[in-house]
Design a protein around this motif. Sequence first.
Motif, PDB file in Angstrom:
ATOM      1  N   GLY A  43       0.819  -1.211   0.000  1.00 59.18           N
ATOM      2  CA  GLY A  43       0.000   0.000   0.000  1.00 59.18           C
ATOM      3  C   GLY A  43       0.852   1.259   0.000  1.00 59.18           C
ATOM      4  N   GLU A  44       1.850   1.248   0.830  1.00 55.29           N
ATOM      5  CA  GLU A  44       2.714   2.428   1.002  1.00 55.29           C
ATOM      6  C   GLU A  44       3.422   2.810  -0.314  1.00 55.29           C
ATOM      7  OE1 GLU A  44       2.785   3.452   4.466  1.00 55.29           O
ATOM      8  OE2 GLU A  44       3.814   5.272   3.829  1.00 55.29           O
ATOM      9  N   PRO A  45       4.169   1.905  -0.953  1.00 53.61           N
ATOM     10  CA  PRO A  45       4.806   2.318  -2.212  1.00 53.61           C
ATOM     11  C   PRO A  45       3.790   2.656  -3.305  1.00 53.61           C
ATOM     12  CG  PRO A  45       5.263  -0.014  -1.732  1.00 53.61           C
ATOM     13  CD  PRO A  45       4.627   0.570  -0.513  1.00 53.61           C
ATOM     14  N   LEU A  46       2.635   2.004  -3.261  1.00 53.55           N
ATOM     15  CA  LEU A  46       1.603   2.316  -4.265  1.00 53.55           C
ATOM     16  C   LEU A  46       1.114   3.756  -4.096  1.00 53.55           C
ATOM     17  CD1 LEU A  46      -0.298   1.331  -6.535  1.00 53.55           C
ATOM     18  CD2 LEU A  46      -1.831   0.433  -4.768  1.00 53.55           C
ATOM     19  N   MET A  47       0.842   4.124  -2.853  1.00 49.27           N
ATOM     20  CA  MET A  47       0.273   5.463  -2.649  1.00 49.27           C
ATOM     21  C   MET A  47       1.313   6.558  -2.871  1.00 49.27           C
ATOM     22  SD  MET A  47      -0.167   5.616   1.464  1.00 49.27           S
ATOM     23  CE  MET A  47       0.967   6.486   2.516  1.00 49.27           C
ATOM     24  N   ARG A  48       2.601   6.219  -2.748  1.00 48.30           N
ATOM     25  CA  ARG A  48       3.640   7.245  -2.894  1.00 48.30           C
ATOM     26  C   ARG A  48       4.148   7.384  -4.333  1.00 48.30           C
ATOM     27  NH1 ARG A  48       4.375   9.237   1.808  1.00 48.30           N
ATOM     28  NH2 ARG A  48       3.963   7.937   3.615  1.00 48.30           N
ATOM     29  N   HIS A  49       3.831   6.429  -5.192  1.00 49.95           N
ATOM     30  CA  HIS A  49       4.412   6.422  -6.544  1.00 49.95           C
ATOM     31  C   HIS A  49       3.860   7.578  -7.386  1.00 49.95           C
ATOM     32  CE1 HIS A  49       6.021   4.978 -10.285  1.00 49.95           C
ATOM     33  NE2 HIS A  49       6.564   3.936  -9.680  1.00 49.95           N
ATOM     34  N   LYS A  50       4.782   8.312  -7.990  1.00 47.27           N
ATOM     35  CA  LYS A  50       4.374   9.531  -8.715  1.00 47.27           C
ATOM     36  C   LYS A  50       3.601   9.224 -10.003  1.00 47.27           C
ATOM     37  CE  LYS A  50       6.499  11.899  -5.592  1.00 47.27           C
ATOM     38  NZ  LYS A  50       5.759  11.819  -4.330  1.00 47.27           N
ATOM     39  N   ASP A  51       3.741   8.025 -10.532  1.00 41.71           N
ATOM     40  CA  ASP A  51       2.984   7.684 -11.748  1.00 41.71           C
ATOM     41  C   ASP A  51       1.538   7.324 -11.454  1.00 41.71           C
ATOM     42  OD1 ASP A  51       5.143   8.121 -13.351  1.00 41.71           O
ATOM     43  OD2 ASP A  51       5.687   5.994 -13.572  1.00 41.71           O
ATOM     44  N   VAL A  52       1.213   7.140 -10.190  1.00 37.96           N
ATOM     45  CA  VAL A  52      -0.179   6.818  -9.832  1.00 37.96           C
ATOM     46  C   VAL A  52      -0.932   8.137  -9.674  1.00 37.96           C
ATOM     47  CG1 VAL A  52      -1.652   5.746  -8.085  1.00 37.96           C
ATOM     48  CG2 VAL A  52       0.496   4.642  -8.749  1.00 37.96           C
ATOM     49  N   SER A  53      -1.899   8.351 -10.557  1.00 34.95           N
ATOM     50  CA  SER A  53      -2.575   9.664 -10.587  1.00 34.95           C
ATOM     51  C   SER A  53      -3.643   9.789  -9.531  1.00 34.95           C
ATOM     52  CB  SER A  53      -3.244   9.873 -11.944  1.00 34.95           C
ATOM     53  OG  SER A  53      -2.378   9.545 -12.969  1.00 34.95           O
ATOM     54  N   CYS A  54      -4.113   8.665  -9.041  1.00 32.19           N
ATOM     55  CA  CYS A  54      -5.254   8.717  -8.136  1.00 32.19           C
ATOM     56  C   CYS A  54      -5.201   7.528  -7.180  1.00 32.19           C
ATOM     57  CB  CYS A  54      -6.535   8.650  -8.974  1.00 32.19           C
ATOM     58  SG  CYS A  54      -8.028   8.318  -8.050  1.00 32.19           S
ATOM     59  N   ILE A  55      -5.359   7.811  -5.908  1.00 32.02           N
ATOM     60  CA  ILE A  55      -5.504   6.722  -4.933  1.00 32.02           C
ATOM     61  C   ILE A  55      -6.939   6.748  -4.436  1.00 32.02           C
ATOM     62  CG2 ILE A  55      -4.902   5.957  -2.597  1.00 32.02           C
ATOM     63  CD1 ILE A  55      -2.662   5.273  -4.362  1.00 32.02           C
ATOM     64  N   SER A  56      -7.587   5.592  -4.475  1.00 31.56           N
ATOM     65  CA  SER A  56      -8.917   5.470  -3.865  1.00 31.56           C
ATOM     66  C   SER A  56      -8.805   4.440  -2.746  1.00 31.56           C
ATOM     67  CB  SER A  56      -9.946   5.051  -4.907  1.00 31.56           C
ATOM     68  OG  SER A  56     -11.193   4.844  -4.282  1.00 31.56           O
ATOM     69  N   PHE A  57      -9.156   4.869  -1.549  1.00 27.73           N
ATOM     70  CA  PHE A  57      -8.918   4.050  -0.354  1.00 27.73           C
ATOM     71  C   PHE A  57     -10.184   3.955   0.480  1.00 27.73           C
ATOM     72  CE2 PHE A  57      -8.050   4.462   4.269  1.00 27.73           C
ATOM     73  CZ  PHE A  57      -7.422   3.247   4.512  1.00 27.73           C
ATOM     74  N   THR A  58     -10.475   2.775   0.965  1.00 22.74           N
ATOM     75  CA  THR A  58     -11.509   2.595   1.986  1.00 22.74           C
ATOM     76  C   THR A  58     -10.853   1.916   3.172  1.00 22.74           C
ATOM     77  OG1 THR A  58     -13.249   2.381   0.325  1.00 22.74           O
ATOM     78  CG2 THR A  58     -13.731   1.542   2.521  1.00 22.74           C
ATOM     79  N   GLY A  59     -10.986   2.520   4.344  1.00 20.24           N
ATOM     80  CA  GLY A  59     -10.369   1.928   5.530  1.00 20.24           C
ATOM     81  C   GLY A  59     -10.376   2.924   6.674  1.00 20.24           C
ATOM     82  N   SER A  60      -9.349   2.842   7.508  1.00 18.68           N
ATOM     83  CA  SER A  60      -9.366   3.632   8.747  1.00 18.68           C
ATOM     84  C   SER A  60      -9.021   5.101   8.498  1.00 18.68           C
ATOM     85  CB  SER A  60      -8.367   3.044   9.744  1.00 18.68           C
ATOM     86  OG  SER A  60      -7.059   3.360   9.338  1.00 18.68           O
ATOM     87  N   THR A  61      -9.466   5.935   9.409  1.00 20.23           N
ATOM     88  CA  THR A  61      -9.212   7.370   9.297  1.00 20.23           C
ATOM     89  C   THR A  61      -7.717   7.665   9.415  1.00 20.23           C
ATOM     90  OG1 THR A  61     -11.392   7.734  10.227  1.00 20.23           O
ATOM     91  CG2 THR A  61      -9.923   9.620  10.222  1.00 20.23           C
ATOM     92  N   ASP A  62      -7.016   6.918  10.248  1.00 20.98           N
ATOM     93  CA  ASP A  62      -5.575   7.160  10.406  1.00 20.98           C
ATOM     94  C   ASP A  62      -4.806   6.904   9.111  1.00 20.98           C
ATOM     95  OD1 ASP A  62      -5.876   7.911  12.976  1.00 20.98           O
ATOM     96  OD2 ASP A  62      -5.258   5.986  13.859  1.00 20.98           O
ATOM     97  N   VAL A  63      -5.094   5.780   8.483  1.00 20.99           N
ATOM     98  CA  VAL A  63      -4.415   5.475   7.218  1.00 20.99           C
ATOM     99  C   VAL A  63      -4.846   6.485   6.155  1.00 20.99           C
ATOM    100  CG1 VAL A  63      -4.113   3.767   5.377  1.00 20.99           C
ATOM    101  CG2 VAL A  63      -4.146   3.025   7.760  1.00 20.99           C
ATOM    102  N   GLY A  64      -6.122   6.822   6.140  1.00 21.78           N
ATOM    103  CA  GLY A  64      -6.637   7.806   5.174  1.00 21.78           C
ATOM    104  C   GLY A  64      -5.900   9.130   5.275  1.00 21.78           C
TER     105      GLY A  64
END
Length: 498
Positions: free
Chosen positions: A214-235
């Motif tokens: 999850g971490e490298p996915l959300m930080r990767h600059k080629d990923v234009s959009c992250i859609s997440f469902t889960g805890s407020t802290d991770v969000g």
Amino acid sequence: MADVTEYKNYINGEWVNSRTGETFENRNPANIDDVVGVFQKSNEDDVNDAIAAAKEAYKSWRLVPAPKRAEILNGIADRTVKEKERLSRDMTREMGKVLKETRGDVQEAIDLGYYMVGEGRRQFGYTTPSELPNKFNMCMRQPLGICGLITPWNFPMAIPSWKMMPALILGNTIVIKPATDTPLSVVNYVKIMEEAGLPPGVVNIVTGSGRNVGEPLMRHKDVSCISFTGSTDVGRRISEACATDFRHCHLEMGGKNCIFVMNDADIDLAVDGALWGAFGTTGQRCTASSRMIVHKDVIKEFTDKLVARAKALKVGDGLDESVDMGPTINESQMNTVLKYIDIGKNKDGAKLLCGGERLTGGKYDKGFFTMPTVFGDVTSDMTIFQEEIFGSVTSITECASFEEGIDLCNNTAYGLSASIYTRDINKAFSAMRDVYTGIFYVNAPTIGAEVHLPFGGVKNTGNGHREAGIAGLDVFSEWKSVYIDFSGKIQRAQIDNN
Ligand code: UN1
């Protein structure tokens, strides 16, 4: 272990091992001896491979006419219909909720799939007059590129479908990281997509932990959009990671949803709703009815009836059709639920009316079963009134008037769902207006959203987006406004026409 299936990552149209060479087990929460499957314990290298595949596939997928993309989505939905029973059984085995609910979960993916098929021929933009002569104005949606999807375990196929189907119909490509507790349902879904003819690289699945995938996915600059469902802290962390380079970020997080029972309500109907809203999915819904706000005139009748019904619920393995409520997803979540029960009893000083313990003995020892639990005498300053528990616990709070009830409904950091039980249409409409949430029900519990309406919440529940319905398209697209000047001369807006 010999006959346990090992499932792979799906990257660029191939089912592949993680580069780590490591795997993890997925066990049935109703019976920890039952290994549902072995999955790839992936890392950043796998994420990078998946992103590279999605990047390449985007070049052609975005140019496939949307009605053609819809034909593939239609095939996915058709296959999901055919496989519904097998998919539901796999889901109960890995997630625990009872079969009638996992059938509902798969059905929700089917419904959303067909809904988005229609968007293949809609996806409406609009034309509008220009303020200048011989000029044409219109706006249309354009895809974002690569969407990174991080999905939860409580709706293992429905929630992935809410994210995948709109992303695909709009022409995006996907890297999805399913919850570590429920990877099989997403692997099953992606397998169906492969069989339905989705081109390689359009959807990629990488299984593993939040930290390593999850971490490298959300930080990767080629990923234009992250859609997440889960805890407020991770969000919050995802939001911060996306904010630095302004990448799109859609968050769907916690809830502390209330059912408000007025003194003119049909009490039996309200008890039916409370039971389903609180203990459906073992209370593990973002939309679970975890607070009952009840008018003092009816609180005794409501409480007695709810407690009697909660005590009568049959808890057990969700594959047994006679069971009402399955286990908690895993040991750590069960311990969180038990911790909140302890807080309710000992720190908050609420009155435990039923439940309150782990179920033990016989088959229960093999799973993570908690009793349906109801607390009374709960006040708004208590932890169990304020914090999301995500388990088989609900609370009852007394109010003396309609106005006080509305204030109590709003007395929470979250704003996903709420409901009122009343026979007074004026009160129903007032509550609909004054309770600040993304979803509101009248004479129904806080759960049960349908796929063609926006799903999401206000305050700490979300960050201003909605999924499902037409609103879901906004998460995965940008508007492009187009001006076509056919006058053959320079025309300056705001200047030449004034
Ligand atoms: C959730 O609450 O986590 O509205 C999702 C419902 C389902 C989806 C719930 N359709 O109850």
